[in-house]
Design a protein around this motif. Structure first.
Motif, mmCIF file in Angstrom:
data_model
loop_
_atom_site.group_PDB
_atom_site.id
_atom_site.type_symbol
_atom_site.label_atom_id
_atom_site.label_comp_id
_atom_site.label_asym_id
_atom_site.label_seq_id
_atom_site.Cartn_x
_atom_site.Cartn_y
_atom_site.Cartn_z
ATOM 1 N N ARG A 134 0.833 -1.220 0.000
ATOM 2 C CA ARG A 134 0.000 0.000 0.000
ATOM 3 C C ARG A 134 0.864 1.265 0.000
ATOM 4 O O ARG A 134 0.521 2.264 -0.632
ATOM 5 C CB ARG A 134 -0.904 0.003 1.246
ATOM 6 N N ILE A 135 2.002 1.209 0.716
ATOM 7 C CA ILE A 135 2.921 2.356 0.724
ATOM 8 C C ILE A 135 3.418 2.629 -0.691
ATOM 9 O O ILE A 135 3.513 3.792 -1.125
ATOM 10 C CB ILE A 135 4.124 2.094 1.670
ATOM 11 N N GLU A 136 3.716 1.548 -1.425
ATOM 12 C CA GLU A 136 4.168 1.720 -2.821
ATOM 13 C C GLU A 136 3.054 2.324 -3.674
ATOM 14 O O GLU A 136 3.291 3.251 -4.461
ATOM 15 C CB GLU A 136 4.598 0.360 -3.383
ATOM 16 N N ARG A 143 4.633 13.535 4.790
ATOM 17 C CA ARG A 143 3.519 13.756 3.863
ATOM 18 C C ARG A 143 2.187 13.874 4.585
ATOM 19 O O ARG A 143 1.156 14.203 3.959
ATOM 20 C CB ARG A 143 3.435 12.583 2.880
ATOM 21 N N GLY A 144 2.173 13.570 5.885
ATOM 22 C CA GLY A 144 0.915 13.554 6.612
ATOM 23 C C GLY A 144 0.292 12.165 6.550
ATOM 24 O O GLY A 144 0.923 11.186 6.151
ATOM 25 N N LYS A 145 -0.972 12.118 6.916
ATOM 26 C CA LYS A 145 -1.684 10.852 6.855
ATOM 27 C C LYS A 145 -2.266 10.681 5.462
ATOM 28 O O LYS A 145 -3.006 11.545 4.989
ATOM 29 C CB LYS A 145 -2.777 10.795 7.916
ATOM 30 N N VAL A 146 -1.915 9.575 4.843
ATOM 31 C CA VAL A 146 -2.357 9.295 3.476
ATOM 32 C C VAL A 146 -3.282 8.082 3.516
ATOM 33 O O VAL A 146 -2.993 7.079 4.173
ATOM 34 C CB VAL A 146 -1.151 8.999 2.547
ATOM 35 N N LEU A 147 -4.413 8.208 2.821
ATOM 36 C CA LEU A 147 -5.390 7.127 2.800
ATOM 37 C C LEU A 147 -4.856 5.963 1.965
ATOM 38 O O LEU A 147 -4.552 6.114 0.785
ATOM 39 C CB LEU A 147 -6.714 7.622 2.219
ATOM 40 N N ALA A 148 -4.760 4.816 2.605
ATOM 41 C CA ALA A 148 -4.272 3.621 1.925
ATOM 42 C C ALA A 148 -5.397 2.596 1.854
ATOM 43 O O ALA A 148 -6.135 2.402 2.824
ATOM 44 C CB ALA A 148 -3.077 3.035 2.679
ATOM 45 N N LYS A 149 -5.535 1.950 0.728
ATOM 46 C CA LYS A 149 -6.621 0.999 0.497
ATOM 47 C C LYS A 149 -6.631 -0.092 1.574
ATOM 48 O O LYS A 149 -5.630 -0.768 1.797
ATOM 49 C CB LYS A 149 -6.461 0.370 -0.887
ATOM 50 N N VAL A 187 -2.559 6.365 6.817
ATOM 51 C CA VAL A 187 -1.245 5.890 7.243
ATOM 52 C C VAL A 187 -0.237 7.028 7.122
ATOM 53 O O VAL A 187 -0.200 7.729 6.093
ATOM 54 C CB VAL A 187 -0.775 4.700 6.371
ATOM 55 N N ASP A 188 0.569 7.237 8.176
ATOM 56 C CA ASP A 188 1.614 8.266 8.121
ATOM 57 C C ASP A 188 2.698 7.829 7.126
ATOM 58 O O ASP A 188 3.225 6.708 7.209
ATOM 59 C CB ASP A 188 2.245 8.467 9.494
ATOM 60 N N SER A 239 7.034 4.231 5.273
ATOM 61 C CA SER A 239 6.077 4.304 6.372
ATOM 62 C C SER A 239 6.723 4.959 7.593
ATOM 63 O O SER A 239 7.938 5.190 7.621
ATOM 64 C CB SER A 239 5.599 2.900 6.734
ATOM 65 N N GLU A 240 5.896 5.201 8.595
ATOM 66 C CA GLU A 240 6.415 5.843 9.804
ATOM 67 C C GLU A 240 7.397 4.921 10.541
ATOM 68 O O GLU A 240 8.408 5.385 11.058
ATOM 69 C CB GLU A 240 5.263 6.233 10.738
ATOM 70 N N THR A 241 7.095 3.621 10.584
ATOM 71 C CA THR A 241 8.009 2.715 11.293
ATOM 72 C C THR A 241 9.369 2.669 10.607
ATOM 73 O O THR A 241 10.403 2.583 11.274
ATOM 74 C CB THR A 241 7.425 1.286 11.367
ATOM 75 N N THR A 242 9.376 2.740 9.280
ATOM 76 C CA THR A 242 10.661 2.783 8.563
ATOM 77 C C THR A 242 11.363 4.108 8.839
ATOM 78 O O THR A 242 12.588 4.141 9.048
ATOM 79 C CB THR A 242 10.449 2.594 7.056
ATOM 80 N N PHE A 243 10.580 5.200 8.841
ATOM 81 C CA PHE A 243 11.159 6.518 9.133
ATOM 82 C C PHE A 243 11.850 6.526 10.489
ATOM 83 O O PHE A 243 12.974 7.031 10.627
ATOM 84 C CB PHE A 243 10.063 7.599 9.087
ATOM 85 N N GLU A 244 11.205 5.974 11.505
ATOM 86 C CA GLU A 244 11.786 5.940 12.846
ATOM 87 C C GLU A 244 13.104 5.156 12.870
ATOM 88 O O GLU A 244 13.999 5.464 13.656
ATOM 89 C CB GLU A 244 10.799 5.305 13.836
#
Length: 385
Positions: free
Chosen positions: A335-337, A364-370, A375-376, A348-353
């Motif tokens: 979904r991130i892709e 990017r903020g919260k993005v709607l994922a299917k 998702v952040d 994703s946020e966990t990868t960012f951390e």
């Protein structure tokens, strides 16, 4: 003689040539004459007056049997037999009187003499002895030939076995190469050793997805061969990049490419490794598209999505093995892709951390994922020094 046919002339010669050859050595001329007269009808009899002369004759004569008198000047019969070359395999007999018996018996015990003949000899008895000796010689020769043929056959067999072993080893190497093309080396080794590979749970791993934007439209403008060739060229470069960055290729699904870090051997750098690979892949695609645009060809823009989290990895199938990964981490990475942008690396946020100390990222903020809600997400901007 003039009235004899060619066959009649030739047959005696043939018969003579088939007679076994005997060398008889005696320093007394009369004894030589008597022996030759007694046995020339049965054997090709050659004579010598001394051991030295006998040795000279044997240089060119393939004799079945050699008989020597024991008492001779300069070289006794036993000494003569000791001087025979090792390659001479004829039967060896010696003529002796009672006074010489001790030395002759010693020669027999040491294997130098087949049998002794006591003087004076009887023609009929000696004929039987000679025939037995020649039969022994022929059996010895036949055995020697059979042993030689067996050795040759063994050599041929050993060569064939060696060649087959090399073929099997080459086939084994090819099979192992093929196995390593579809399975990680650790999993392949486990499969070979145990016959099965145990699925493993990983508390933290990083999954990377790539996808070409508008691939269906791209495919419409290319022949099947051109499409597969272009796609394969890109994926080969991706393979090289992820291998260099310690990632494991999982599979390709159409135009989508999937790999992961931190498996099958866990490590603490998998998130950083995945982003380094993603940046290098997007750099390659920029150069790739610049060349295509210069040729007037359509661009192949790429999205990349990365997510870090727990997953399960293992081998599925019993005939066509496939190393795969399962878990919500895989679904979120996909979904991130899908929510990414061309030419960017979306994480994703966990990868960012996990990577914020090494890379500058744009929130990017919260993005709607299917099917995942909001998702952040972050775009990777720069690599921090």
């Amino acid at each position: 003689m003039e009235n004899m046919t060619l066959e009649q002339v030739a047959s005696p010669l043939t018969e003579v040539s088939e007679k076994p050859s005997i060398l008889y050595i005696d320093d007394e001329e009369d004894n030589l004459v008597v022996f030759k007269s007694a046995f020339r009808r049965h054997y090709n009899v050659h004579t010598a007056k001394s051991g030295e002369e006998g040795l000279e004759i044997l240089k060119s004569l393939d004799a079945s049997l050699v008989i020597t008198d024991q008492r001779m000047p300069r070289m006794t019969g036993v000494q003569f037999l000791k001087n025979l070359p090792d390659e001479k395999d004829m039967i060896r007999m010696i003529l002796t009187g009672y006074s010489d018996m001790e030395s002759v018996i010693d020669a027999i015990n040491t294997g130098q003499v087949y049998r002794y003949i006591a003087k004076p000899w009887d023609k009929e008895e000696l004929k039987i002895t000679l025939d037995n000796a020649i039969e022994a010689f022929q059996l010895r020769r036949k055995n020697k030939q059979l042993i030689h043929e067996l050795q040759e056959a063994n050599e041929v067999l050993e060569q064939k076995v060696e060649e087959r072993t090399q073929q099997v080893n080459l086939q084994k190497e090819e099979i192992e190469k093929l196995l390593l093309n579809i399975l990680p080396v650790e999993v392949a080794n486990e499969l070979k050793e145990k016959g099965a590979a145990t699925p493993h749970y990983y508390e933290s791993a990083t999954v990377l997805f790539t996808d070409f934007i508008g691939f269906t439209k791209i495919a419409e403008g290319l022949s099947p061969n051109e499409l597969v060739s272009e796609l394969n060229a890109c994926f080969l470069v991706f393979d090289s990049i992820i291998e260099k960055n310690n990632l494991e290729k999982i599979k390709t699904i159409g135009d989508s490419y999937m790999c992961a870090g931190g498996i099958p051997v866990p490590n603490k750098t998998h998130a950083v490794d995945a982003i380094l690979a993603a940046i290098e892949i997007q750099d390659y695609m920029r150069r790739f598209n610049d060349e295509r645009e210069a040729k007037g060809l359509v661009r192949w823009d790429l999205r990349i999505g990365i997510h870090t989290g727990p997953l399960v990895a293992g081998v599925v199938g019993s005939k066509k093995f496939a190393y795969d990964i399962w878990g919500d981490t895989v679904n979120i990475a996909s979904r991130i892709e899908s929510c990414g942008e061309r030419g960017r690396v979306n994480i994703s946020e966990t990868t960012f951390e996990a990577v914020k100390e090494w890379f500058g990222c744009l929130y990017r903020g919260k993005v709607l994922a299917k099917n995942k809600g909001e998702v952040d997400m972050y775009f990777v901007e720069t690599k921090l020094s």
